[in-house]
Enzyme design. Sequence first.
Site, PDB file in Angstrom:
ATOM      1  N   SER A  27       0.797  -1.225   0.000  1.00 30.78           N
ATOM      2  CA  SER A  27       0.000   0.000   0.000  1.00 30.78           C
ATOM      3  C   SER A  27       0.829   1.275   0.000  1.00 30.78           C
ATOM      4  O   SER A  27       0.370   2.300  -0.495  1.00 30.78           O
ATOM      5  CB  SER A  27      -0.967  -0.004   1.181  1.00 30.78           C
ATOM      6  OG  SER A  27      -0.261  -0.155   2.386  1.00 30.78           O
ATOM      7  N   HIS A  61      -5.555  -3.220  -2.737  1.00 32.21           N
ATOM      8  CA  HIS A  61      -5.323  -2.295  -3.846  1.00 32.21           C
ATOM      9  C   HIS A  61      -5.376  -2.976  -5.211  1.00 32.21           C
ATOM     10  O   HIS A  61      -5.388  -2.305  -6.233  1.00 32.21           O
ATOM     11  CB  HIS A  61      -3.966  -1.600  -3.683  1.00 32.21           C
ATOM     12  CG  HIS A  61      -3.922  -0.698  -2.487  1.00 32.21           C
ATOM     13  ND1 HIS A  61      -4.403   0.589  -2.525  1.00 32.21           N
ATOM     14  CD2 HIS A  61      -3.520  -0.924  -1.218  1.00 32.21           C
ATOM     15  CE1 HIS A  61      -4.275   1.130  -1.330  1.00 32.21           C
ATOM     16  NE2 HIS A  61      -3.739   0.231  -0.514  1.00 32.21           N
ATOM     17  N   LYS A  92     -11.705   0.626  -1.879  1.00 34.57           N
ATOM     18  CA  LYS A  92     -10.736   1.276  -2.760  1.00 34.57           C
ATOM     19  C   LYS A  92     -11.294   1.312  -4.184  1.00 34.57           C
ATOM     20  O   LYS A  92     -12.193   2.104  -4.431  1.00 34.57           O
ATOM     21  CB  LYS A  92      -9.385   0.616  -2.581  1.00 34.57           C
ATOM     22  CG  LYS A  92      -8.863   1.066  -1.216  1.00 34.57           C
ATOM     23  CD  LYS A  92      -7.733   0.375  -0.612  1.00 34.57           C
ATOM     24  CE  LYS A  92      -7.488   1.000   0.757  1.00 34.57           C
ATOM     25  NZ  LYS A  92      -6.668   0.191   1.626  1.00 34.57           N
TER      26      LYS A  92
HETATM   27  C1  LIG Z   1      -6.663  -0.013   3.036  1.00 35.84           C
HETATM   28  C2  LIG Z   1      -6.064  -1.325   3.340  1.00 35.84           C
HETATM   29  C3  LIG Z   1      -6.685  -2.201   4.238  1.00 35.84           C
HETATM   30  C4  LIG Z   1      -7.869  -1.807   5.067  1.00 35.84           C
HETATM   31  O1  LIG Z   1      -9.019  -1.711   4.291  1.00 35.84           O
HETATM   32  P1  LIG Z   1     -10.225  -0.779   4.787  1.00 35.84           P
HETATM   33  O2  LIG Z   1     -11.383  -1.311   4.029  1.00 35.84           O
HETATM   34  O3  LIG Z   1      -9.854   0.611   4.439  1.00 35.84           O
HETATM   35  O4  LIG Z   1     -10.353  -0.988   6.267  1.00 35.84           O
HETATM   36  C5  LIG Z   1      -6.125  -3.446   4.407  1.00 35.84           C
HETATM   37  N1  LIG Z   1      -5.011  -3.809   3.743  1.00 35.84           N
HETATM   38  C6  LIG Z   1      -4.380  -2.985   2.878  1.00 35.84           C
HETATM   39  C7  LIG Z   1      -3.155  -3.454   2.161  1.00 35.84           C
HETATM   40  C8  LIG Z   1      -4.887  -1.706   2.667  1.00 35.84           C
HETATM   41  O5  LIG Z   1      -4.244  -0.878   1.845  1.00 35.84           O
END
Ligand SMILES: *Cc1c(COP(=O)(O)O)cnc(C)c1O
Length: 381
Positions: free
Chosen positions: A178, A206, A237
């Site tokens: 991320s 992602h 996302k």
């Molecule tokens: C954003 C993210 C999460 C958490 O997801 P949310 O739905 O925002 O709680 C988990 N793992 C990774 C790699 C992320 O980038």
Amino acid sequence: MLEFINQELESLKKSGLYRPLKTIEKIDGSKIYIDGKELICFCSNDYLGLSNHPKVKKMAIETIKEFGVGAGASRLISGNTIIHEELEKKIAKFKKRESAIVFSTGYMANIGAITALTDEKDTIIIDRLNHASIIDACKLSKARLQVYSHKDMIALEKILAKSDKYKKRLIVTDSIFSMDGDIAPLPQIAKLAKKYNAITMIDCAHATGVLGENGRGAEEHFGIEGQIDIVMGTLSKAVGSLGGFIAGSFELIDFLRNKARSFIYTTSLPPSICAASIAALEIIENEPQLRKRLWDNIGFFNRRRAAINRDPTTETPIIPIIIGNEEKTMGISRKLFEDGLFVSGIRFPTVAKGEARLRITITANHSKKELEMLSNLLALI
Ligand SMILES: *Cc1c(COP(=O)(O)O)cnc(C)c1O
């Protein structure tokens, strides 16, 4: 007695690590408004712009009219609607798995799954740069945590070779990292897992909607569909909505429904949010031109970087520009802000000390002109 709070806040401010909130007043495609100022946003994870897609919004509004706003209870009590189940079926089909389970967030999906799957007789083996939600899950689990350096398959194999004393070995990795935007070597991880009888879990937060011919994620990208045991992802996302999920076998999902505490002890997602996710997944399947526009934009930006002799840093929409020093990074971010670009500075504890960076995300919503402006301003630093 609460003096330590002030001391801690002061110390954060002194070391450039204090984090104020920025208030968004309005969103309009790739543009956002802060303090009345129009800015091009380069830090949203809404890669395909689906959170504002007319079909997605319409589905959410219609579902609110029918089901109300809140779900009223947890999934195992009276918070389980046909919409929740339809969404889970949709995710399972999209990820080509037997079944899927939806959590309120991706954070909670990682916490729930990892803690349910492991206990004190097991070991969890993770990449050093995994997302905080995976690290927090490991802290909550009673299993022994072992960390290998970033994407280092030799280090992973060394750990696996010494781990047969554990009852289960669970390897967990982000698929797209991320904060670095690079991709984990999943074919090698799957191979090592097979050799050492380990379970594999990937976090496709992602990658979902972004990687692969049909946007199914990292497994599709590598052509290894079905070779990873547990696929986690978020709906927050590229799907543009909210929620996290695990996709896998019938038994795995049935087990998680019964054992994952972050699924059991919390109110379920609003039905309208689930309906929005269903509509968004349909668009991801039926309108590949959105994903094409995203990849065109990434290619365009990387070519602009190459033209000024800067490395095209990644193969994904997440482009880190490592500055190092925390205050310097935040200074550049502030300067870009003054010039009308919202680019977030990322620093400790999200990344290691001394590895502060600008984290740029490119979306399908950006115009070539906006990408050019970003590229030109970055050429000055
Ligand atoms: C954003 C993210 C999460 C958490 O997801 P949310 O739905 O925002 O709680 C988990 N793992 C990774 C790699 C992320 O980038």
